[in-house]
Scaffold this active site. Structure first.
Site, PDB file in Angstrom:
ATOM      1  N   HIS A  41     -31.069 -33.249  47.327  1.00 46.60           N
ATOM      2  CA  HIS A  41     -29.908 -32.406  47.048  1.00 46.60           C
ATOM      3  C   HIS A  41     -28.635 -33.244  46.937  1.00 46.60           C
ATOM      4  O   HIS A  41     -27.894 -33.142  45.951  1.00 46.60           O
ATOM      5  CB  HIS A  41     -29.750 -31.360  48.153  1.00 46.60           C
ATOM      6  CG  HIS A  41     -28.555 -30.480  47.996  1.00 46.60           C
ATOM      7  ND1 HIS A  41     -28.632 -29.208  47.463  1.00 46.60           N
ATOM      8  CD2 HIS A  41     -27.237 -30.671  48.293  1.00 46.60           C
ATOM      9  CE1 HIS A  41     -27.423 -28.669  47.433  1.00 46.60           C
ATOM     10  NE2 HIS A  41     -26.559 -29.545  47.932  1.00 46.60           N
ATOM     11  N   GLU A  42     -28.375 -34.062  47.951  1.00 47.14           N
ATOM     12  CA  GLU A  42     -27.131 -34.830  47.944  1.00 47.14           C
ATOM     13  C   GLU A  42     -27.105 -35.860  46.817  1.00 47.14           C
ATOM     14  O   GLU A  42     -26.041 -36.158  46.267  1.00 47.14           O
ATOM     15  CB  GLU A  42     -26.912 -35.494  49.306  1.00 47.14           C
ATOM     16  CG  GLU A  42     -26.684 -34.515  50.450  1.00 47.14           C
ATOM     17  CD  GLU A  42     -25.532 -33.556  50.202  1.00 47.14           C
ATOM     18  OE1 GLU A  42     -24.565 -33.947  49.519  1.00 47.14           O
ATOM     19  OE2 GLU A  42     -25.610 -32.406  50.675  1.00 47.14           O
ATOM     20  N   HIS A  85     -25.620 -34.398  43.780  1.00 46.58           N
ATOM     21  CA  HIS A  85     -24.154 -34.523  43.745  1.00 46.58           C
ATOM     22  C   HIS A  85     -23.758 -35.928  43.294  1.00 46.58           C
ATOM     23  O   HIS A  85     -22.822 -36.108  42.498  1.00 46.58           O
ATOM     24  CB  HIS A  85     -23.565 -34.266  45.129  1.00 46.58           C
ATOM     25  CG  HIS A  85     -23.545 -32.831  45.551  1.00 46.58           C
ATOM     26  ND1 HIS A  85     -22.977 -31.831  44.790  1.00 46.58           N
ATOM     27  CD2 HIS A  85     -24.001 -32.235  46.683  1.00 46.58           C
ATOM     28  CE1 HIS A  85     -23.094 -30.677  45.432  1.00 46.58           C
ATOM     29  NE2 HIS A  85     -23.710 -30.891  46.578  1.00 46.58           N
ATOM     30  N   HIS A  87     -24.000 -36.352  39.638  1.00 44.98           N
ATOM     31  CA  HIS A  87     -22.899 -35.655  38.968  1.00 44.98           C
ATOM     32  C   HIS A  87     -21.684 -36.579  38.878  1.00 44.98           C
ATOM     33  O   HIS A  87     -20.977 -36.615  37.860  1.00 44.98           O
ATOM     34  CB  HIS A  87     -22.561 -34.385  39.751  1.00 44.98           C
ATOM     35  CG  HIS A  87     -21.903 -33.317  38.933  1.00 44.98           C
ATOM     36  ND1 HIS A  87     -21.623 -32.070  39.432  1.00 44.98           N
ATOM     37  CD2 HIS A  87     -21.452 -33.299  37.659  1.00 44.98           C
ATOM     38  CE1 HIS A  87     -21.040 -31.334  38.496  1.00 44.98           C
ATOM     39  NE2 HIS A  87     -20.921 -32.066  37.418  1.00 44.98           N
TER      40      HIS A  87
END
Length: 678
Positions: free
Chosen positions: A465-466, A469, A472
């Site tokens: 998940h991280e 980020h 991104h």
């Protein structure tokens, strides 16, 4: 005084020179940074020429370079490796930074120049990103109160300063209370059920915290502590849950009421019925009605699922402990794992040896990114992070060109706040000629020296998940720093990270990293199959736990007028809010209670915790698109990167989604995923 923050770093990608930075450098750098930016703004306002895109909007984008640099470094440190010194600096600087922001966005002369450009933005000959930047600045000024009269602006300045101070106090209280609430036991038998490595880590933790000869299990900043799934002693589980739910009650509950009241007054001053309306107007949801509809649609089926799960867990518990045993909140996770193990033959402890941190990171997280996007990640032992445990990696594109740096800070420690998050130390910008330097912070329990870090399945999910980020930020390809990377609406920012979770159990990725840390043997195929079968088990609990927090946040910020909260007792308000929302289950406390709800009282998620499931609608739809077989995963990855990840906030987020998906998002894939579909 020589101050390494005063100048751009000469290290690769402008990585901050952490070895040279000391606490005494921060305040002078903040003060010089604010003074420099105010001087730059004065130059823009005092420019005798008519406002142009270059001399006003671009000049604003270029202003405050030093202030941005010190803020990026300091606020990463204050969350990741705090000390009494950084806490004091945080308390001092937060209201001063709020006042600094007000000095810019409430400058009438500056707003007049921005407004003049906004009114003729289509006549300026700008590209689409330039037009969007003009619109973004105009939006910021209006939402910051630029249209208020002098009296209104003065009150707004006071509110902003109070809120900044209160948020800092709330955040620091959580860290203090969470440390104080750690489970301290005097005999190892109290920890029966924990893996041997976890027991050894608790002994080391005790020594570090001044409890030599005991065992200490530190808490994470959630209600349902992960250890509740493993601790066999029911009384010990109750102690953990009681301590977890009680954090923040003595100091933060009253502070939360004050913060909510200040925000309600702030929203009214700006012309909104409540803070939720003010907050959501700037998001992709746009209206409180849209959020109400989405959350409301989920409550009844989620609670129904949870009640069925509760009945099953109660039956299992009573069969083992007697007919008078009642399921409590501290029992749910423990008996859930018992039932899961019996029904699906999935033992949590049996998974850990196949989930060693370094292998999950390199052969799972990085490998998946290579398969989907073509990137490679190499560790840079020659570059230093801000703490000895921080690892630095260089990221290269498919053609071998350099993209940026990724820093991984994976282990929990007393100086780190709970949870997991991504920060940017340097943001990508064509205008400034900068490339990204991003950080992932997690709170994995550090194993004893010379022991491998064996993860839970939730730890693995958080890693993926991280890193979503991080991607991104790393893939950002914009001109203006206002649009870089994760500078997108809050209810869109979780979408790319949630999509990245899909690769954790994709067969070719799982097979590449899920190998026994001692033998190298792959995770048995039957275990993989059982994990897949068990995936939806407990979805009722997870959805109700999340909805409890999201609806509690929503309740605090749907109050009209700050005076309506006068004399409010936070616990009474919380109980009533959960009851009215239909998610009050004694066995499932909300993921965060008011006293330690850092997302909404000490961070940027006020009236925005709904964004996780709002983003999950987009995520579930996109996962379906990735798997439809219409093109290869690598081809799909290029589309997702080019049309969405690289764009940051430079385009409308929902337009970016539609350019990938070919249509607007649909909620059905989410309902199916969470077991909420008829």
């Amino acid at each position: 005084m020589s101050n390494p923050l005063f100048e751009r770093s000469a290290l690769p990608y402008q990585l901050p020179p952490f070895a040279e930075i000391r606490e005494e450098h921060y305040v002078p750098a903040f003060e010089r940074g604010m003074a420099e930016q105010l001087g730059e703004v004065a130059g823009i306002v005092g420019n005798g020429e008519a406002p142009t895109f270059a001399n006003t909007v671009v000049a604003l984008e270029q202003s405050g370079e030093l202030l941005t640099r010190v803020a990026n470094v300091f606020f990463n440190i204050s969350g990741s490796d705090a000390s009494a010194g950084t806490d004091a600096i945080d308390a001092e600087m937060s209201p001063r930074l709020a006042a600094h922001r007000d000095a810019i966005y409430l400058d009438a002369g500056l707003f007049a120049r921005v407004e003049a450009l906004y009114r003729r933005r289509d006549e300026l000959g700008l590209d689409a990103e330039g037009v969007r930047l003009v619109e973004e600045y105009y939006r910021r000024f209006v939402r910051a109160g630029a249209r208020l009269d002098a009296e209104g602006q003065q009150r707004l300045r006071e509110l902003n300063a109070e809120l900044a101070t209160a948020a800092t106090e709330f955040r620091q209280n959580i860290m203090t209370d969470t440390k104080a609430a750690a489970l301290v036991v005097d005999k190892a038998e109290d920890l029966v059920g924990l893996a041997p490595a976890a027991v050894a880590a608790a002994a080391e933790n005790a020594g570090a915290l001044g409890h030599a000869g005991a065992w200490v299990v530190s808490l994470q900043n959630v209600s349902n502590q992960p250890v509740l799934a493993e601790l066999a002693d029911r009384d010990v589980r109750q102690r953990v849950m009681t301590a977890s739910l009680g954090r923040g009650a003595s100091g933060n509950n009253d502070l939360a009421v004050r913060i909510a009241a200040l925000r309600a007054e702030q929203a009214a001053l700006l012309g909104y019925p409540d803070y939720a309306a003010y907050s959501v107007a700037d998001q992709t949801a746009k209206t409180v009605e849209a959020v109400d509809e989405m959350l409301g649609r989920l409550v009844q089926p989620a609670v129904g699922n949870a009640e069925r799960e509760a009945a099953e867990l109660s039956a299992a518990m009573r069969a083992s402990e007697g007919k008078d045993a009642d399921l409590r909140s501290w029992d749910w996770q423990f008996w859930s794992e018992k039932v899961r193990a019996e029904r699906f033959s999935v033992d949590v402890d049996a998974l850990r040896p196949y989930l060693e941190l370094d292998r999950v990171l390199r052969d799972g997280v990085f490998f998946a990114a290579e398969q989907v996007y073509g990137i490679t990640v190499l560790e840079r032992d020659d570059l230093l992070g801000y703490h000895p445990e921080v690892r630095v990696f260089e990221v290269f594109d498919a053609d071998g060109s350099a993209l940026g740096l990724f820093l991984g800070d994976f282990f929990t420690r007393p100086s780190k706040r709970g949870g997991a998050w991504m920060n940017e130390l340097v943001s990508q910008s064509g205008l400034l000629g900068t490339r990204p330097v991003v950080v992932n912070n997690l709170n994995i329990v550090k194993p004893p020296a010379d022991e491998p870090a064996l993860l839970t399945w939730d730890n693995v999910r958080t890693l993926f998940h991280e890193f979503g980020h991080a991607l991104h930020g790393l893939f950002s390809d914009v001109q203006y720093p206002s649009f870089s990377g994760t500078e997108v609406p809050r209810d869109f920012v979780e979408f790319p990270s949630q999509v990245n979770e899909m690769w954790m159990d994709r067969p070719e990725v799982l097979a590449n990293y899920a190998k026994h840390y001692e033998t190298g043997e792959p995770m048995p195929a039957e275990l993989v199959e059982r994990m897949a079968a068990a995936r939806r088990f407990g979805e009722g609990f997870r959805t109700v736990e999340y909805l409890g927090a999201a609806l509690l946040d929503w309740a605090w910020h749907r109050v009209s007028g700050g005076e309506a909260l006068a004399g409010t007792d936070a616990e009474t308000f919380e109980d009533e809010a959960l009851r009215k929302a239909g998610v009050a289950m004694a066995t499932i406390p909300p993921r965060y209670r008011t006293g330690y709800f850092a997302h909404i009282f000490a961070s940027g998620y006020a009236a925005g915790y709904y964004s996780y499931i709002w983003s999950e609608v987009l995520d579930a739809d996109t996962v379906e698109w990735f798997g439809d077989g219409a093109a290869s995963i690598r081809e799909k990855g290029e589309v997702f990167r080019r049309e969405l990840l690289a764009k940051g906030g430079s385009v409308d987020p929902m337009a970016a989604f539609e350019s990938v998906r070919g249509r607007a998002p649909e909620i059905e894939p989410l309902l199916i995923r969470r077991g909420l579909s008829d």
